[in-house]
Design a protein around this motif. Sequence first.
Motif, PDB file in Angstrom:
ATOM      1  N   LEU A  17       0.844  -1.197   0.000  1.00 15.70           N
ATOM      2  CA  LEU A  17       0.000   0.000   0.000  1.00 15.70           C
ATOM      3  C   LEU A  17       0.882   1.251   0.000  1.00 15.70           C
ATOM      4  O   LEU A  17       1.654   1.470   0.923  1.00 15.70           O
ATOM      5  CB  LEU A  17      -0.900   0.010   1.231  1.00 15.70           C
ATOM      6  CG  LEU A  17      -1.745  -1.261   1.453  1.00 15.70           C
ATOM      7  CD1 LEU A  17      -2.641  -1.083   2.668  1.00 15.70           C
ATOM      8  CD2 LEU A  17      -2.562  -1.578   0.206  1.00 15.70           C
ATOM      9  N   ALA A  19      -0.415   4.472  -1.542  1.00 15.38           N
ATOM     10  CA  ALA A  19      -1.191   5.530  -2.202  1.00 15.38           C
ATOM     11  C   ALA A  19      -1.395   6.757  -1.323  1.00 15.38           C
ATOM     12  O   ALA A  19      -1.856   7.789  -1.795  1.00 15.38           O
ATOM     13  CB  ALA A  19      -2.541   4.974  -2.636  1.00 15.38           C
ATOM     14  N   GLY A  20      -1.049   6.628  -0.049  1.00 11.85           N
ATOM     15  CA  GLY A  20      -1.304   7.734   0.882  1.00 11.85           C
ATOM     16  C   GLY A  20      -0.468   8.950   0.545  1.00 11.85           C
ATOM     17  O   GLY A  20       0.549   8.866  -0.140  1.00 11.85           O
ATOM     18  N   GLN A  84      -5.343   4.042  -6.939  1.00  9.86           N
ATOM     19  CA  GLN A  84      -6.393   4.457  -5.997  1.00  9.86           C
ATOM     20  C   GLN A  84      -6.538   5.974  -6.140  1.00  9.86           C
ATOM     21  O   GLN A  84      -5.658   6.721  -5.726  1.00  9.86           O
ATOM     22  CB  GLN A  84      -5.995   4.093  -4.549  1.00  9.86           C
ATOM     23  CG  GLN A  84      -7.097   4.397  -3.543  1.00  9.86           C
ATOM     24  CD  GLN A  84      -6.637   4.245  -2.092  1.00  9.86           C
ATOM     25  OE1 GLN A  84      -5.468   4.428  -1.770  1.00  9.86           O
ATOM     26  NE2 GLN A  84      -7.576   3.931  -1.214  1.00  9.86           N
ATOM     27  N   ARG A  87      -8.153   8.839  -1.499  1.00 13.51           N
ATOM     28  CA  ARG A  87      -7.781   8.121  -0.301  1.00 13.51           C
ATOM     29  C   ARG A  87      -9.043   7.629   0.392  1.00 13.51           C
ATOM     30  O   ARG A  87      -9.756   8.410   1.016  1.00 13.51           O
ATOM     31  CB  ARG A  87      -6.986   9.051   0.625  1.00 13.51           C
ATOM     32  CG  ARG A  87      -6.507   8.339   1.859  1.00 13.51           C
ATOM     33  CD  ARG A  87      -5.886   9.273   2.873  1.00 13.51           C
ATOM     34  NE  ARG A  87      -5.764   8.542   4.117  1.00 13.51           N
ATOM     35  CZ  ARG A  87      -4.649   7.981   4.537  1.00 13.51           C
ATOM     36  NH1 ARG A  87      -3.551   8.119   3.849  1.00 13.51           N
ATOM     37  NH2 ARG A  87      -4.628   7.298   5.657  1.00 13.51           N
ATOM     38  N   GLY A  89      -8.837   4.893   2.470  1.00 13.60           N
ATOM     39  CA  GLY A  89      -8.387   4.082   3.599  1.00 13.60           C
ATOM     40  C   GLY A  89      -7.667   2.821   3.144  1.00 13.60           C
ATOM     41  O   GLY A  89      -7.723   2.442   1.974  1.00 13.60           O
ATOM     42  N   THR A  90      -6.978   2.186   4.104  1.00 10.80           N
ATOM     43  CA  THR A  90      -6.188   0.999   3.756  1.00 10.80           C
ATOM     44  C   THR A  90      -7.083  -0.143   3.265  1.00 10.80           C
ATOM     45  O   THR A  90      -6.684  -0.920   2.394  1.00 10.80           O
ATOM     46  CB  THR A  90      -5.359   0.527   4.968  1.00 10.80           C
ATOM     47  OG1 THR A  90      -6.212   0.490   6.136  1.00 10.80           O
ATOM     48  CG2 THR A  90      -4.201   1.472   5.251  1.00 10.80           C
ATOM     49  N   ASP A 113       5.604   2.106   3.830  1.00 10.29           N
ATOM     50  CA  ASP A 113       6.339   3.041   4.691  1.00 10.29           C
ATOM     51  C   ASP A 113       6.973   2.346   5.903  1.00 10.29           C
ATOM     52  O   ASP A 113       7.235   2.976   6.910  1.00 10.29           O
ATOM     53  CB  ASP A 113       5.425   4.195   5.142  1.00 10.29           C
ATOM     54  CG  ASP A 113       4.277   3.730   6.032  1.00 10.29           C
ATOM     55  OD1 ASP A 113       4.096   2.504   6.207  1.00 10.29           O
ATOM     56  OD2 ASP A 113       3.555   4.604   6.558  1.00 10.29           O
ATOM     57  N   GLY A 150      -2.108   1.338  15.453  1.00 10.84           N
ATOM     58  CA  GLY A 150      -3.303   0.618  15.865  1.00 10.84           C
ATOM     59  C   GLY A 150      -2.936  -0.352  16.990  1.00 10.84           C
ATOM     60  O   GLY A 150      -1.859  -0.941  16.972  1.00 10.84           O
ATOM     61  N   GLU A 165      -7.716   1.588  16.007  1.00 10.99           N
ATOM     62  CA  GLU A 165      -6.820   2.686  15.649  1.00 10.99           C
ATOM     63  C   GLU A 165      -6.684   3.654  16.815  1.00 10.99           C
ATOM     64  O   GLU A 165      -7.630   3.833  17.597  1.00 10.99           O
ATOM     65  CB  GLU A 165      -7.351   3.419  14.412  1.00 10.99           C
ATOM     66  CG  GLU A 165      -7.242   2.618  13.142  1.00 10.99           C
ATOM     67  CD  GLU A 165      -5.833   2.100  12.897  1.00 10.99           C
ATOM     68  OE1 GLU A 165      -4.917   2.921  12.696  1.00 10.99           O
ATOM     69  OE2 GLU A 165      -5.626   0.877  12.941  1.00 10.99           O
ATOM     70  N   ASN A 180      -0.264  -3.023  15.884  1.00 14.16           N
ATOM     71  CA  ASN A 180      -0.390  -3.616  14.550  1.00 14.16           C
ATOM     72  C   ASN A 180       0.751  -3.096  13.686  1.00 14.16           C
ATOM     73  O   ASN A 180       0.909  -1.894  13.515  1.00 14.16           O
ATOM     74  CB  ASN A 180      -1.743  -3.188  13.964  1.00 14.16           C
ATOM     75  CG  ASN A 180      -1.876  -3.536  12.500  1.00 14.16           C
ATOM     76  OD1 ASN A 180      -1.217  -4.457  12.011  1.00 14.16           O
ATOM     77  ND2 ASN A 180      -2.736  -2.803  11.804  1.00 14.16           N
TER      78      ASN A 180
HETATM   79  C1  UD1 Z   1      -1.756   1.870   9.684  1.00 15.36           C
HETATM   80  C2  UD1 Z   1      -2.745   0.927  10.388  1.00 15.36           C
HETATM   81  C3  UD1 Z   1      -2.330   0.826  11.842  1.00 15.36           C
HETATM   82  C4  UD1 Z   1      -0.908   0.320  11.965  1.00 15.36           C
HETATM   83  C5  UD1 Z   1       0.049   1.178  11.137  1.00 15.36           C
HETATM   84  C6  UD1 Z   1       1.404   0.505  11.060  1.00 15.36           C
HETATM   85  C7  UD1 Z   1      -4.933   1.107   9.287  1.00 15.36           C
HETATM   86  C8  UD1 Z   1      -6.286   1.723   9.354  1.00 15.36           C
HETATM   87  N1  UD1 Z   1      -4.085   1.447  10.260  1.00 15.36           N
HETATM   88  O1  UD1 Z   1      -1.879   3.150  10.281  1.00 15.36           O
HETATM   89  O2  UD1 Z   1      -3.193  -0.060  12.526  1.00 15.36           O
HETATM   90  O3  UD1 Z   1      -0.501   0.318  13.316  1.00 15.36           O
HETATM   91  O4  UD1 Z   1      -0.439   1.337   9.793  1.00 15.36           O
HETATM   92  O5  UD1 Z   1       2.370   1.288  10.439  1.00 15.36           O
HETATM   93  O6  UD1 Z   1      -4.663   0.346   8.396  1.00 15.36           O
HETATM   94  N2  UD1 Z   1      -2.635   3.903   2.151  1.00 15.36           N
HETATM   95  C9  UD1 Z   1      -3.174   3.749   0.890  1.00 15.36           C
HETATM   96  N3  UD1 Z   1      -4.418   4.217   0.645  1.00 15.36           N
HETATM   97  C10 UD1 Z   1      -5.184   4.793   1.590  1.00 15.36           C
HETATM   98  C11 UD1 Z   1      -4.636   4.934   2.892  1.00 15.36           C
HETATM   99  C12 UD1 Z   1      -3.356   4.473   3.138  1.00 15.36           C
HETATM  100  O7  UD1 Z   1      -2.513   3.220  -0.007  1.00 15.36           O
HETATM  101  O8  UD1 Z   1      -6.308   5.179   1.273  1.00 15.36           O
HETATM  102  C13 UD1 Z   1      -1.269   3.407   2.397  1.00 15.36           C
HETATM  103  C14 UD1 Z   1      -0.309   4.502   2.819  1.00 15.36           C
HETATM  104  O9  UD1 Z   1       0.368   5.029   1.692  1.00 15.36           O
HETATM  105  C15 UD1 Z   1       0.635   3.765   3.760  1.00 15.36           C
HETATM  106  C16 UD1 Z   1      -0.197   2.627   4.299  1.00 15.36           C
HETATM  107  O10 UD1 Z   1      -1.324   2.506   3.468  1.00 15.36           O
HETATM  108  O11 UD1 Z   1       1.755   3.226   3.057  1.00 15.36           O
HETATM  109  C17 UD1 Z   1      -0.636   2.891   5.741  1.00 15.36           C
HETATM  110  O12 UD1 Z   1      -1.327   4.125   5.767  1.00 15.36           O
HETATM  111  P1  UD1 Z   1      -1.043   5.189   6.911  1.00 15.36           P
HETATM  112  O13 UD1 Z   1      -1.899   6.366   6.683  1.00 15.36           O
HETATM  113  O14 UD1 Z   1       0.414   5.409   7.056  1.00 15.36           O
HETATM  114  O15 UD1 Z   1      -1.622   4.377   8.148  1.00 15.36           O
HETATM  115  P2  UD1 Z   1      -1.204   4.502   9.666  1.00 15.36           P
HETATM  116  O16 UD1 Z   1      -1.911   5.645  10.279  1.00 15.36           O
HETATM  117  O17 UD1 Z   1       0.259   4.442   9.814  1.00 15.36           O
END
Ligand code: UD1
Length: 486
Positions: A17, A19-20, A84, A87, A89-90, A113, A150, A165, A180
């Motif tokens: 993932l 896309a954030g 995506q 955004r 969410g994951t 990341d 999380g 979260e 997590n």
């Molecule tokens: C996320 C987890 C959290 C965990 C943490 C670990 C969720 C809801 N939360 O939080 O439980 O402890 O990672 O590092 O999953 N991304 C997308 N598209 C989206 C949103 C995010 O591709 O719509 C990608 C981001 O680019 C990133 C990853 O998903 O690489 C995680 O997203 P991020 O916003 O960093 O989540 P955290 O708040 O770190």
Amino acid sequence: MTPPQGTGSSLDCAIVLAAGEGTRMKSSTPKVLHEIAGRSLVGHVLAAVEELSPQEIRVVVGAGRESVEAHLKKIAPKIKTVHQEHRGGTGHAVQLALAINPPSGTVLVLAGDTPMLTGHSLAQLIEHHNNGGYVASVLTAEHIDPTGYGRIIRADDESLLRIVEERDATEIEKEILEVNSGVYAFNGSKLLEAIGKLKNSNSQGELYLTDVIEIMRNDGGKIAAALIDDFVETLGVNDRVQLAESAAYLRDRINDDFMRAGVSILDPTTTWIDATSMIASDVTIYPGSSILGTTRIETGAVIGPRTTLESCVVLEGATINESQCFESTIGAHSNVGPYSYLRKDSLLGNHTKVGAFVEMKNSTLGDGSKVPHLSYVGDATIGQGTNIGAATIFVNYDGVNKHQTLVGDDVRIGSDSMLIAPVKIGDGAYTAAGSVITEDVPPGAMGVGRARQRNVLGWVLRKRLGTKSAEAAARHTGDEVNNKKG
Ligand code: UD1
Ligand code: CA
């Protein structure tokens, strides 16, 4: 520990993932393209994933898509990207990744990341997941400071109930140190079923991937929470403080590996080696040095202090002291520095010397040749056994174009020569110190290109009377020289 063997670690698909926006980085560069140890964050993740040889890798891209895709094409041309647009969410990101040709076997999901993850730990997670017959396995870690992650909520029997979260957690849940990591192994078909049931009823109005755990559990699936020994592997990078923190951990990991393999690093806290560099045993690295890019250093070389080598080749027994070298080759038993600057395509033969305050670019220095002091060498080919006198300048630029200088074998260039390119100095030739050489010097000739000296005798006593110089000169009034006009 040895990596798992056989079918235990087999992996159909890895979903990364990325896309954030990485808002917390406050950067115009997409977060996953920020670099530590010579690789982008997503590059580290992909390097770990590729160790598992998955059938397929899908990367979800969104923010800064063009630059992320261009980068991925360069570092991992075989991966597929999934777009995506917004955004969501994951969970939404994983929905999109599964939309076309959903994989039915084991699926690994992780974030772009978390650069500290190792292939070894990922393989252990997959093996544990596959052998235990789980529908989902979450890699968890105990953090000293779990802020931002999380939290793992376990039932009385220690089994994993759900993930909450930080923003949605109660004060009591926030006390939980087990977090997590964002790395999961899933049964592909079961994940596809569960992911359709996600709802965005949370503080961010997003679809959280973390919620599939509770859904799968309620559907009767067997869930694992695998606690990793070293929490450092699960560190996520969300801002520049965490970027520096991961960089320092990675520096220590890389330095430890090299020291265990026989490299002497005198001060590991100030020595920065990229994950992409190679160093042989019995190399010594003094403090404050950076070994970057695809640098390769052979045995017996001595580097530093305060030296940067970027994508250089350093052959056996060479020493490089207080210098900056880029895309250059330093031959065996050659010495560079202190305070020299080797720019792209400086090719030093064996037993050469590039001494103090020398700048060199796009030039070849033959075996046994020396540029010992204060010189600029640009666009030159220098033969073997040649000495370039102090403060020689290779004048390669006429203001519009760059030109080449050829210097033969066993040449002696006098100090403070200017070699105005294009020009050739033949084998065994000399140039007189202070010459401006504009024409070729044939083999064995002495090139002299300067005004002949004349002495104006008695000048100081006539023109500078009353000065210290005149006093000193006056001590020689009896001498013939002071009575003559020059
Ligand atoms: C996320 C987890 C959290 C965990 C943490 C670990 C969720 C809801 N939360 O939080 O439980 O402890 O990672 O590092 O999953 N991304 C997308 N598209 C989206 C949103 C995010 O591709 O719509 C990608 C981001 O680019 C990133 C990853 O998903 O690489 C995680 O997203 P991020 O916003 O960093 O989540 P955290 O708040 O770190
Ligand atoms: Ca994150």
